[in-house]
Design a protein around this motif. Structure first.
Motif, PDB file in Angstrom:
ATOM      1  N   LEU A 258      19.543  14.986 -26.841  1.00 40.38           N
ATOM      2  CA  LEU A 258      18.653  16.015 -26.299  1.00 40.38           C
ATOM      3  C   LEU A 258      18.845  16.248 -24.807  1.00 40.38           C
ATOM      4  CD1 LEU A 258      15.312  15.193 -28.143  1.00 40.38           C
ATOM      5  CD2 LEU A 258      16.942  16.992 -28.664  1.00 40.38           C
ATOM      6  N   ARG A 259      19.654  15.404 -24.154  1.00 38.01           N
ATOM      7  CA  ARG A 259      19.858  15.586 -22.721  1.00 38.01           C
ATOM      8  C   ARG A 259      20.479  16.946 -22.393  1.00 38.01           C
ATOM      9  NH1 ARG A 259      22.903  11.077 -21.430  1.00 38.01           N
ATOM     10  NH2 ARG A 259      20.973   9.895 -21.695  1.00 38.01           N
TER      11      ARG A 259
ATOM     12  N   ARG B 182      17.324  23.904 -20.987  1.00 32.15           N
ATOM     13  CA  ARG B 182      15.962  24.390 -20.770  1.00 32.15           C
ATOM     14  C   ARG B 182      15.638  24.506 -19.289  1.00 32.15           C
ATOM     15  NH1 ARG B 182      11.499  23.271 -18.898  1.00 32.15           N
ATOM     16  NH2 ARG B 182      12.361  21.293 -18.136  1.00 32.15           N
ATOM     17  N   ALA B 183      16.033  23.470 -18.522  1.00 34.19           N
ATOM     18  CA  ALA B 183      15.747  23.495 -17.089  1.00 34.19           C
ATOM     19  C   ALA B 183      16.477  24.635 -16.392  1.00 34.19           C
ATOM     20  CB  ALA B 183      16.139  22.152 -16.467  1.00 34.19           C
ATOM     21  N   GLU B 184      17.719  24.878 -16.796  1.00 33.25           N
ATOM     22  CA  GLU B 184      18.485  25.957 -16.166  1.00 33.25           C
ATOM     23  C   GLU B 184      17.900  27.318 -16.512  1.00 33.25           C
ATOM     24  OE1 GLU B 184      21.385  27.597 -13.736  1.00 33.25           O
ATOM     25  OE2 GLU B 184      20.766  25.514 -14.002  1.00 33.25           O
ATOM     26  N   VAL B 185      17.516  27.491 -17.798  1.00 36.93           N
ATOM     27  CA  VAL B 185      16.918  28.771 -18.201  1.00 36.93           C
ATOM     28  C   VAL B 185      15.594  28.990 -17.485  1.00 36.93           C
ATOM     29  CG1 VAL B 185      15.932  30.035 -20.155  1.00 36.93           C
ATOM     30  CG2 VAL B 185      18.088  28.818 -20.429  1.00 36.93           C
ATOM     31  N   ALA B 186      14.802  27.914 -17.309  1.00 33.70           N
ATOM     32  CA  ALA B 186      13.527  28.045 -16.609  1.00 33.70           C
ATOM     33  C   ALA B 186      13.726  28.423 -15.150  1.00 33.70           C
ATOM     34  CB  ALA B 186      12.739  26.734 -16.714  1.00 33.70           C
ATOM     35  N   ALA B 187      14.862  28.017 -14.572  1.00 32.44           N
ATOM     36  CA  ALA B 187      15.115  28.308 -13.163  1.00 32.44           C
ATOM     37  C   ALA B 187      15.719  29.686 -12.936  1.00 32.44           C
ATOM     38  CB  ALA B 187      16.044  27.249 -12.573  1.00 32.44           C
ATOM     39  N   ILE B 188      16.192  30.312 -14.006  1.00 30.37           N
ATOM     40  CA  ILE B 188      16.820  31.630 -13.866  1.00 30.37           C
ATOM     41  C   ILE B 188      15.739  32.694 -13.761  1.00 30.37           C
ATOM     42  CG2 ILE B 188      18.279  33.352 -14.987  1.00 30.37           C
ATOM     43  CD1 ILE B 188      19.847  31.084 -16.239  1.00 30.37           C
ATOM     44  N   GLY B 189      15.770  33.454 -12.694  1.00 25.03           N
ATOM     45  CA  GLY B 189      14.835  34.558 -12.511  1.00 25.03           C
ATOM     46  C   GLY B 189      15.517  35.894 -12.751  1.00 25.03           C
ATOM     47  N   ASP B 190      14.763  36.970 -12.556  1.00 21.78           N
ATOM     48  CA  ASP B 190      15.323  38.288 -12.793  1.00 21.78           C
ATOM     49  C   ASP B 190      16.385  38.658 -11.765  1.00 21.78           C
ATOM     50  OD1 ASP B 190      13.611  38.398 -10.698  1.00 21.78           O
ATOM     51  OD2 ASP B 190      12.549  40.206 -11.322  1.00 21.78           O
ATOM     52  N   ARG B 191      16.483  37.883 -10.671  1.00 21.25           N
ATOM     53  CA  ARG B 191      17.513  38.130  -9.665  1.00 21.25           C
ATOM     54  C   ARG B 191      18.674  37.154  -9.789  1.00 21.25           C
ATOM     55  NH1 ARG B 191      16.581  43.178  -7.781  1.00 21.25           N
ATOM     56  NH2 ARG B 191      14.359  43.457  -7.290  1.00 21.25           N
ATOM     57  N   ASP B 192      18.602  36.212 -10.736  1.00 20.63           N
ATOM     58  CA  ASP B 192      19.637  35.183 -10.863  1.00 20.63           C
ATOM     59  C   ASP B 192      20.317  35.240 -12.226  1.00 20.63           C
ATOM     60  OD1 ASP B 192      18.891  34.199  -8.351  1.00 20.63           O
ATOM     61  OD2 ASP B 192      17.285  33.005  -9.247  1.00 20.63           O
ATOM     62  N   LEU B 193      20.515  36.428 -12.738  1.00 22.53           N
ATOM     63  CA  LEU B 193      21.112  36.541 -14.066  1.00 22.53           C
ATOM     64  C   LEU B 193      22.593  36.193 -14.070  1.00 22.53           C
ATOM     65  CD1 LEU B 193      19.389  39.799 -15.379  1.00 22.53           C
ATOM     66  CD2 LEU B 193      18.846  37.422 -15.922  1.00 22.53           C
ATOM     67  N   ASN B 194      23.183  35.965 -12.896  1.00 19.85           N
ATOM     68  CA  ASN B 194      24.581  35.561 -12.846  1.00 19.85           C
ATOM     69  C   ASN B 194      24.760  34.064 -13.106  1.00 19.85           C
ATOM     70  OD1 ASN B 194      23.230  34.987 -10.436  1.00 19.85           O
ATOM     71  ND2 ASN B 194      25.138  34.920  -9.276  1.00 19.85           N
ATOM     72  N   ARG B 195      23.665  33.308 -13.156  1.00 15.33           N
ATOM     73  CA  ARG B 195      23.746  31.881 -13.436  1.00 15.33           C
ATOM     74  C   ARG B 195      23.971  31.651 -14.925  1.00 15.33           C
ATOM     75  NH1 ARG B 195      18.722  29.114 -10.341  1.00 15.33           N
ATOM     76  NH2 ARG B 195      19.641  27.279 -11.373  1.00 15.33           N
TER      77      ARG B 195
END
Length: 455
Positions: free
Chosen positions: A173-174, A180-193
């Motif tokens: 699950l790691r 999950r952590a990366e998706v939670a950190a992606i905002g509407d201005r960081d869609l390139n991540r």
């Protein structure tokens, strides 16, 4: 999830261990009792042979593993007994001859389980019943020891399974937690991540790949949306600026003729704004439409003729070739808009003449609509660019033909909604826009009738 998985694994293993332990203990107990019973029966048969031969002596000797022997006559009188029961009243339990049972018997002041076997024998003085008791103390001790050992081993095994499951689940699950952590950190201005993708070719790696593909589509959609907004703002700003200038000049100018020309120009720019707004609304509707193929039957031949008749005479004549009726499933309003946009584009770029040709490719199951103008051909490098929103070629901009740059993108979107295509064909001295729309297969009777008419 990690705790639930570990608990479920431990519970499953515990159930299996409990069933297996119970089976082992049961089989061990049965095997030990059979061994004790066999020894007691062998001892009883030896005493029965002595009784039959009239050679019974008291006390009777005990074999290893035998606790007591007692021989009773038909009146339950003691005929003979082992040394530990000499002088004692009958201690043997009541039961069926040649039977056996396990019970608590206080033979020598110590209560313990025994297997008692009884057989009958005929003596010169009459029938006697021989009772032989064999101790189950060894079997009880072996059962207790086995139970304790199985309990300890089961506990150790459960702890091991729990620890391994907890560790393995955590490692599995790691990557999910990282995603999950990366998706939670992606905002509407960081869609390139993008989310981290494990190297293992398993379900989690495929999930990460799917997430990255989705983020790529979202990034592309956001880029298109921002470019669309910027282009729309630019396209709206120019006519609004001209319109405002014309109105301001009209307010300050007193010459009626100039005033009339300015109002006519303002009306023309207003019509252009109205057309642009209508195209933007249609594009928004097409983008948000659930792209299920429309199913209403549409006669393309009739649609072509009625659309051209409603347009009236244009700057260039239009020749129509639509010899047979062709019906496709679709939305008649949208298909009419597709043809109208292609005709508007052809009228703006044609030199002298426009041709509309409608045919049916029954082998491939397509209706083919070609709109050809004799204007300058489109370079291969620009044949996809013209279908971008607000995209115009340089010569089109210089001509200032009044197009909004949305007609061809709208036409292609309408074709796509109908599961069709819109492309530009190679032509040496003309430009042809070909639309392919799927047509339903002909019923067998219609095919036979058409073949008969051809024959």
């Amino acid at each position: 999830m990690r705790a639930r998985t570990t608990l479920a694994a431990c519970a499953s293993v515990a159930v299996v261990l409990a069933i297996a332990s119970a089976a082992v203990i049961f089989l061990l107990r049965v095997n030990l009792e059979r061994t004790v019973e066999a020894g007691a029966r062998e001892q009883a048969q030896t005493v029965a042979r002595l009784a039959t031969d009239g050679r019974l002596t008291s006390p009777l000797p005990l074999d290893h593993g035998t606790d007591f022997i007692q021989v009773l006559d038909a009146h339950r009188g003691v005929v003979a007994a082992s040394q530990n029961l000499t002088g004692h009243p009958p201690l043997a339990p009541s039961g069926h001859p040649n039977g056996h049972r396990t019970f608590n018997l206080d033979a020598r002041g110590h209560a313990h389980h025994q297997r008692v076997t009884s057989i009958t024998a005929t003596t010169p003085t009459g029938p006697v019943t021989i009772y032989v008791g064999a101790s189950l103390r060894t079997a009880d001790a072996a059962e207790d020891l086995t139970t304790a050992a199985l309990a300890v081993l089961s506990t150790v095994l459960l702890l091991t399974v729990g620890a391994l499951t907890w560790r393995a689940t955590g490692r599995a699950l790691r990557p999910v937690e990282a995603i999950r952590a990366e998706v939670a950190a992606i905002g509407d201005r960081d869609l390139n991540r993008r989310v981290p993708q494990p190297r293992s070719n398993d379900e989690i790696a495929r999930l990460a790949g799917t997430m990255n593909a989705m983020l790529q589509r979202l990034e592309a959609a956001g880029t298109r949306q921002r470019r669309f907004i910027a282009d729309a703002s630019h396209e709206l700003r120019s006519p609004l600026t001209v319109l405002r200038t014309q109105l301001e000049v009209a307010l300050t100018h007193s010459d009626p003729d100039v005033h009339t020309d300015l109002v006519a120009g303002a009306l023309e720019d207003t019509e252009r704004l109205q057309a642009l707004a209508a195209d933007l609304l249609l594009l928004a509707r097409l983008d948000t439409t659930d792209h299920h193929r429309p199913t209403e039957p549409v006669d393309l031949t009739d649609l072509v003729h009625t659309t051209l008749a409603a347009r009236g005479a244009g700057p260039h004549p239009v020749t129509v070739h639509a010899p047979t009726a062709i019906t496709v499933p679709g939305n008649p309003l949208w298909l009419r808009r597709l043809l109208t946009n292609l005709l508007d584009n052809a009228q703006r770029h044609a030199a002298k003449h426009i041709t509309v040709r409608l045919t049916a490719d029954r082998a491939l199951g397509h209706a083919v609509l070609d709109v050809t103008n004799d204007g300058p051909p489109i370079e291969p490098a620009d044949r996809e660019k013209i279908f971008e929103r607000f995209a115009r070629l340089d010569d089109a901009r210089s001509r200032d033909d009044g197009g909004t740059g949305l007609g061809l993108p709208i036409a292609r979107d309408i074709a796509a909604i109908h599961q069709g295509t819109l492309t530009v064909l190679d032509a040496p001295a003309a430009t042809t826009f070909r639309t392919r729309l799927p047509i339903p297969p002909e019923p067998p009777q219609d095919v036979r009738a058409r073949q008969g008419a051809a024959g």
